[in-house]
Design a protein around this motif. Structure first.
Motif, PDB file in Angstrom:
ATOM      1  N   GLU A  78       0.857  -1.173   0.000  1.00  0.00           N
ATOM      2  CA  GLU A  78       0.000   0.000   0.000  1.00  0.00           C
ATOM      3  C   GLU A  78       0.898   1.229   0.000  1.00  0.00           C
ATOM      4  O   GLU A  78       2.016   1.186   0.515  1.00  0.00           O
ATOM      5  CB  GLU A  78      -0.884   0.010   1.240  1.00  0.00           C
ATOM      6  CG  GLU A  78      -1.814  -1.174   1.315  1.00  0.00           C
ATOM      7  CD  GLU A  78      -2.571  -1.255   2.614  1.00  0.00           C
ATOM      8  OE1 GLU A  78      -3.728  -1.678   2.569  1.00  0.00           O
ATOM      9  OE2 GLU A  78      -2.015  -0.911   3.670  1.00  0.00           O
ATOM     10  N   ALA A  79       0.407   2.305  -0.567  1.00  0.00           N
ATOM     11  CA  ALA A  79       1.189   3.538  -0.631  1.00  0.00           C
ATOM     12  C   ALA A  79       0.296   4.721  -0.273  1.00  0.00           C
ATOM     13  O   ALA A  79      -0.917   4.671  -0.434  1.00  0.00           O
ATOM     14  CB  ALA A  79       1.769   3.727  -2.027  1.00  0.00           C
ATOM     15  N   ARG A  80       0.940   5.771   0.237  1.00  0.00           N
ATOM     16  CA  ARG A  80       0.228   7.016   0.511  1.00  0.00           C
ATOM     17  C   ARG A  80       1.205   8.180   0.411  1.00  0.00           C
ATOM     18  O   ARG A  80       2.407   8.027   0.617  1.00  0.00           O
ATOM     19  CB  ARG A  80      -0.425   7.010   1.887  1.00  0.00           C
ATOM     20  CG  ARG A  80       0.556   7.111   3.029  1.00  0.00           C
ATOM     21  CD  ARG A  80      -0.157   7.153   4.341  1.00  0.00           C
ATOM     22  NE  ARG A  80       0.784   7.242   5.450  1.00  0.00           N
ATOM     23  CZ  ARG A  80       0.429   7.397   6.692  1.00  0.00           C
ATOM     24  NH1 ARG A  80      -0.857   7.475   7.003  1.00  0.00           N
ATOM     25  NH2 ARG A  80       1.329   7.463   7.641  1.00  0.00           N
ATOM     26  N   ARG A  81       0.664   9.340   0.086  1.00  0.00           N
ATOM     27  CA  ARG A  81       1.472  10.559   0.031  1.00  0.00           C
ATOM     28  C   ARG A  81       1.405  11.245   1.390  1.00  0.00           C
ATOM     29  O   ARG A  81       0.343  11.402   1.961  1.00  0.00           O
ATOM     30  CB  ARG A  81       0.960  11.505  -1.049  1.00  0.00           C
ATOM     31  CG  ARG A  81       1.832  12.750  -1.178  1.00  0.00           C
ATOM     32  CD  ARG A  81       1.467  13.592  -2.354  1.00  0.00           C
ATOM     33  NE  ARG A  81       1.574  12.912  -3.610  1.00  0.00           N
ATOM     34  CZ  ARG A  81       2.699  12.708  -4.295  1.00  0.00           C
ATOM     35  NH1 ARG A  81       3.834  13.116  -3.793  1.00  0.00           N
ATOM     36  NH2 ARG A  81       2.687  12.087  -5.449  1.00  0.00           N
ATOM     37  N   VAL A  82       2.567  11.614   1.890  1.00  0.00           N
ATOM     38  CA  VAL A  82       2.681  12.342   3.149  1.00  0.00           C
ATOM     39  C   VAL A  82       3.606  13.526   2.885  1.00  0.00           C
ATOM     40  O   VAL A  82       4.783  13.325   2.587  1.00  0.00           O
ATOM     41  CB  VAL A  82       3.258  11.455   4.274  1.00  0.00           C
ATOM     42  CG1 VAL A  82       3.400  12.240   5.550  1.00  0.00           C
ATOM     43  CG2 VAL A  82       2.393  10.230   4.483  1.00  0.00           C
ATOM     44  N   ASP A  83       3.061  14.727   2.964  1.00  0.00           N
ATOM     45  CA  ASP A  83       3.816  15.935   2.632  1.00  0.00           C
ATOM     46  C   ASP A  83       4.373  15.796   1.219  1.00  0.00           C
ATOM     47  O   ASP A  83       3.626  15.576   0.300  1.00  0.00           O
ATOM     48  CB  ASP A  83       4.915  16.196   3.664  1.00  0.00           C
ATOM     49  CG  ASP A  83       4.350  16.374   5.074  1.00  0.00           C
ATOM     50  OD1 ASP A  83       3.291  17.019   5.196  1.00  0.00           O
ATOM     51  OD2 ASP A  83       4.955  15.862   6.027  1.00  0.00           O
TER      52      ASP A  83
END
Length: 55
Positions: A19-24
């Motif tokens: 799974e991936a997510r954008r953080v800043d």
């Protein structure tokens, strides 16, 4: 992509995926079977290069 975790649409139903997510300005990646485990963090340039290599 935002701070919500996303699973690839190409992931199978066996649960073996990431799974991936954008953080800043970065992207975090984790194993979907171990959500509390370690995470890899890539800056935007490294993530873009990784995706380009996949294609």
């Amino acid at each position: 992509m935002d701070s919500q975790w996303r699973t690839s649409t190409r992931s199978g139903s066996n649960g073996a995926c990431v799974e991936a997510r954008r953080v800043d300005q970065a992207v975090e990646v984790r194993d979907s079977k171990d959500r509390s485990g370690p995470r890899l963090r890539f800056d935007g340039r490294a993530w873009s290069a990784f995706l380009a290599d996949l294609k």
